[in-house]
Scaffold this motif. Structure first.
Motif, PDB file in Angstrom:
ATOM      1  N   ASN A  49       0.821  -1.219   0.000  1.00 15.01           N
ATOM      2  CA  ASN A  49       0.000   0.000   0.000  1.00 15.01           C
ATOM      3  C   ASN A  49       0.853   1.266   0.000  1.00 15.01           C
ATOM      4  O   ASN A  49       0.352   2.376   0.052  1.00 15.01           O
ATOM      5  N   ASN A  50       2.183   1.075  -0.035  1.00 12.00           N
ATOM      6  CA  ASN A  50       3.069   2.231  -0.006  1.00 12.00           C
ATOM      7  C   ASN A  50       4.306   1.921  -0.853  1.00 12.00           C
ATOM      8  O   ASN A  50       5.079   1.001  -0.535  1.00 12.00           O
ATOM      9  N   ILE A  51       4.480   2.699  -1.914  1.00 12.59           N
ATOM     10  CA  ILE A  51       5.597   2.434  -2.834  1.00 12.59           C
ATOM     11  C   ILE A  51       6.945   2.622  -2.140  1.00 12.59           C
ATOM     12  O   ILE A  51       7.948   1.978  -2.492  1.00 12.59           O
ATOM     13  N   ASP A  52       6.991   3.469  -1.138  1.00 15.26           N
ATOM     14  CA  ASP A  52       8.253   3.703  -0.428  1.00 15.26           C
ATOM     15  C   ASP A  52       8.816   2.415   0.195  1.00 15.26           C
ATOM     16  O   ASP A  52      10.026   2.308   0.408  1.00 15.26           O
ATOM     17  N   ILE A  53       7.946   1.450   0.460  1.00 12.72           N
ATOM     18  CA  ILE A  53       8.431   0.171   1.021  1.00 12.72           C
ATOM     19  C   ILE A  53       9.388  -0.483   0.013  1.00 12.72           C
ATOM     20  O   ILE A  53      10.461  -0.965   0.369  1.00 12.72           O
TER      21      ILE A  53
ATOM     22  N   ARG B  61      -1.031   8.668 -10.125  1.00 10.87           N
ATOM     23  CA  ARG B  61      -1.801   7.654 -10.863  1.00 10.87           C
ATOM     24  C   ARG B  61      -1.295   7.506 -12.293  1.00 10.87           C
ATOM     25  O   ARG B  61      -1.214   6.417 -12.823  1.00 10.87           O
ATOM     26  N   ILE B  62      -0.953   8.626 -12.923  1.00 14.79           N
ATOM     27  CA  ILE B  62      -0.517   8.544 -14.321  1.00 14.79           C
ATOM     28  C   ILE B  62       0.768   7.701 -14.431  1.00 14.79           C
ATOM     29  O   ILE B  62       0.847   6.789 -15.250  1.00 14.79           O
ATOM     30  N   GLY B  63       1.736   7.986 -13.591  1.00 13.25           N
ATOM     31  CA  GLY B  63       3.027   7.289 -13.666  1.00 13.25           C
ATOM     32  C   GLY B  63       2.904   5.803 -13.412  1.00 13.25           C
ATOM     33  O   GLY B  63       3.418   4.976 -14.183  1.00 13.25           O
ATOM     34  N   ILE B  64       2.194   5.429 -12.341  1.00 14.49           N
ATOM     35  CA  ILE B  64       2.053   4.000 -12.011  1.00 14.49           C
ATOM     36  C   ILE B  64       1.229   3.304 -13.095  1.00 14.49           C
ATOM     37  O   ILE B  64       1.473   2.158 -13.440  1.00 14.49           O
ATOM     38  N   GLY B  65       0.247   4.059 -13.636  1.00 14.53           N
ATOM     39  CA  GLY B  65      -0.641   3.475 -14.642  1.00 14.53           C
ATOM     40  C   GLY B  65       0.072   3.044 -15.913  1.00 14.53           C
ATOM     41  O   GLY B  65      -0.425   2.192 -16.646  1.00 14.53           O
TER      42      GLY B  65
ATOM     43  N   LYS C 104      -4.034  -1.141  -9.816  1.00 14.83           N
ATOM     44  CA  LYS C 104      -5.182  -0.221  -9.649  1.00 14.83           C
ATOM     45  C   LYS C 104      -5.390   0.090  -8.172  1.00 14.83           C
ATOM     46  O   LYS C 104      -5.646   1.233  -7.799  1.00 14.83           O
ATOM     47  N   GLN C 105      -5.245  -0.940  -7.340  1.00 18.88           N
ATOM     48  CA  GLN C 105      -5.410  -0.747  -5.895  1.00 18.88           C
ATOM     49  C   GLN C 105      -4.346   0.212  -5.354  1.00 18.88           C
ATOM     50  O   GLN C 105      -4.617   1.096  -4.565  1.00 18.88           O
ATOM     51  N   LEU C 106      -3.125   0.017  -5.862  1.00 16.93           N
ATOM     52  CA  LEU C 106      -1.986   0.790  -5.360  1.00 16.93           C
ATOM     53  C   LEU C 106      -2.113   2.274  -5.680  1.00 16.93           C
ATOM     54  O   LEU C 106      -1.775   3.120  -4.855  1.00 16.93           O
ATOM     55  N   HIS C 107      -2.631   2.590  -6.888  1.00 20.09           N
ATOM     56  CA  HIS C 107      -2.637   4.013  -7.232  1.00 20.09           C
ATOM     57  C   HIS C 107      -3.990   4.692  -7.026  1.00 20.09           C
ATOM     58  O   HIS C 107      -4.137   5.878  -7.261  1.00 20.09           O
ATOM     59  N   ARG C 108      -4.964   3.910  -6.540  1.00 19.96           N
ATOM     60  CA  ARG C 108      -6.323   4.461  -6.403  1.00 19.96           C
ATOM     61  C   ARG C 108      -6.351   5.778  -5.606  1.00 19.96           C
ATOM     62  O   ARG C 108      -7.001   6.736  -5.989  1.00 19.96           O
ATOM     63  N   ASP C 109      -5.613   5.838  -4.498  1.00 18.07           N
ATOM     64  CA  ASP C 109      -5.703   7.015  -3.626  1.00 18.07           C
ATOM     65  C   ASP C 109      -4.609   8.043  -3.892  1.00 18.07           C
ATOM     66  O   ASP C 109      -4.451   9.001  -3.130  1.00 18.07           O
ATOM     67  N   LEU C 110      -3.845   7.845  -4.940  1.00 18.26           N
ATOM     68  CA  LEU C 110      -2.751   8.797  -5.231  1.00 18.26           C
ATOM     69  C   LEU C 110      -3.275   9.982  -6.038  1.00 18.26           C
ATOM     70  O   LEU C 110      -4.289   9.870  -6.740  1.00 18.26           O
TER      71      LEU C 110
END
Ligand code: SF4
Ligand code: SF4
Length: 460
Positions: free
Chosen positions: A91-95, A245-249, A319-325
């Motif tokens: 849930n956090n890309i920093d991990i 969202r754009i970048g991860i997408g 999709k789950q990962l970037h939903r709230d970004l």
């Protein structure tokens, strides 16, 4: 320079000549002769399809080793956004980014951050060149290579912008030099890739002279190392991620198009579907499109052969990962590092007529006629026993001088049958007539020689 460098290769010792792979190659680059597969380098586009379909793991992808981090004084990891989609419950890309530092990199720069810059540059470019639309995405190196050898009329439609990974490498190198004062050659820029075609891109880029990336690691090799270093204790994480969202997408099919903020696009994934779309584009079947995004792998980069997760599961995770970004977190006016970036290609892609049959149009046309004629004479079963994927492909090989009609098992049986009958009748007539002249014996010997030679060849 060799224009046809590849990262997909054959491990001959593992190949048992089962012919599974020949049917799946989209450019018919594989033949099996003498019990071993062989890839024609000019035809291969590094799509990696044969890697998936070889049950004996005889097709391999060549990439760099994690140990090569030690060869540089300072290293920067460039994680592809598809890397994030490999992990459960992330849930956090920093991990992931902090784990990259713990595994030995000195710094990280996200390819997804650069993708947001490329999305901005693409929007501007398409707007300024609207009359030349539709543009075809150039982010997937396999698609660019496919167009280079099979669709010359579509070359002017290629979006002449560097892919996000190249932009990320340029920014990462510039920052590393400024931060450390080291010479460029002491800095190692490592891309963590979902696919072999990006390995090929780095060794032999199209659109630019030389890539800023030094090494390419496979996601599947880095993944287990990262698992050991990942912590979910947020208090221990440095804030590193700069992607929205754009970048991860960009890791999914349709993600690059979504970054253009227009409805006039077509997004397609899977190399066979991409081939059909390119043929239709050549036939001008689409009207009013601004952009065509083609991904060689199913699902987009999440489906790359060097990933570990099922592409559909990876898409759901993305999709789950970037939903709230936020929509985007990296913009060209955020930093001085981005201001001088030149996104445009410095060299243009040239057509490579590797599939052309003859030296001239006339010769090719004549050869085409012979191929059609020969195809009619073959059984049309496309059984693959000859080592070519279809009867037509065998006919083409014969006309090119790379095979003989007797490579077809059915044509071979017919030939042997005819030869055996000729020997039988000749022997009988010699016996009945009592003619043992040297001419008759030579003729008989000639028939027997042909028969044994052909049988010997097949056995080998
Ligand atoms: S699938 Fe192709 S590469 Fe793999 S063993 Fe069979 S012939 Fe060889
Ligand atoms: S990588 Fe793709 S194009 Fe190359 S031989 Fe394999 S299936 Fe064919």
């Amino acid at each position: 320079m060799n224009k046809f460098i590849h990262s997909v290769q054959l491990d001959e010792s593992a190949c048992i000549g089962c012919i599974n792979c020949i049917k799946y190659c989209p450019t018919q680059a594989i033949r099996v002769h003498n019990g071993k597969a062989k890839i024609t380098p000019q035809f291969c586009i590094d799509c990696g399809r044969c890697l998936r379909y070889c049950p004996h793991h005889a097709k391999t992808a060549v990439y760099d080793s994690v140990d090569e981090i030690q060869e540089f004084t300072y290293t920067v990891a460039l994680p592809a956004p598809s890397l994030y989609t490999q992990f459960n419950n992330l849930n956090n890309i920093d991990i992931v980014l902090n784990a990259l530092l713990l595994m030995g990199f000195d710094d990280v720069f996200e390819v997804s951050a650069a993708a947001e810059l490329v999305s901005e540059a693409s929007r501007t470019y398409i707007q300024e060149h609207e009359a030349d639309a539709p543009f075809i995405s150039t982010a997937c190196p396999t698609i660019v290579r496919l167009i280079r050898v099979k669709f010359p009329t579509l070359i002017p439609r290629l979006l002449p912008l560097k892919p996000p990974v190249e932009v990320a490498a340029e920014i990462a190198r510039k920052r590393a030099i400024e931060k450390t004062g080291l010479k460029s050659e002491d800095i190692g820029i490592f891309f963590i890739s979902p696919c072999p075609s990006k390995v090929t891109y780095v060794k032999s880029p199209l659109g630019i002279e030389k890539s800023e990336i030094d090494k390419v690691l496979a996601i599947k090799e880095v993944y287990p190392i990262l698992l050991k270093h990942m912590t979910h204790d947020e208090s221990k994480l440095k804030p590193l991620s700069m992607s929205g969202r754009i970048g991860i997408g960009w890791s999914n099919a349709g993600g690059e198009s979504a970054g253009l903020i227009t409805d006039n696009y077509l997004a397609c994934d899977g190399i066979m579907s991409a081939l059909r779309v390119l043929s239709d584009l050549e036939d001008e079947k689409f009207h009013g499109l601004k952009f065509v995004e083609l991904n060689a792998c199913n699902g987009g980069c999440v489906g790359g052969p060097l990933t570990v997760e099922n592409p559909y599961v990876a898409t759901a995770k993305s999709k789950q990962l970037h939903r709230d970004l936020p929509v985007a977190r990296t913009h060209s006016d955020d930093s001085d590092d981005y201001k001088d970036l030149d996104y445009q290609w410095s060299s243009y892609v040239e057509y490579e007529p590797v599939f052309r049959l003859g030296k001239s149009f006339r010769e090719s046309f004549e050869m085409m006629g012979l191929i059609e004629e020969l195809t009619e004479q073959l059984p049309g079963l496309d059984c693959g026993s000859c080592g070519a994927p279809t009867c037509r492909a065998l006919a083409e090989d014969i006309i090119r001088g790379d095979a003989t009609k007797n490579d077809c098992i059915y044509a071979f049986h017919e030939y042997i049958n005819t030869l055996s009958k000729d020997i039988f009748f000749l022997t009988q007539s010699l016996q009945l007539s009592g003619n043992h002249s040297s001419e008759s014996m030579d003729l008989l010997e000639d028939y027997i020689y042909k028969l044994t030679t052909e049988l010997d060849k097949k056995e080998r």
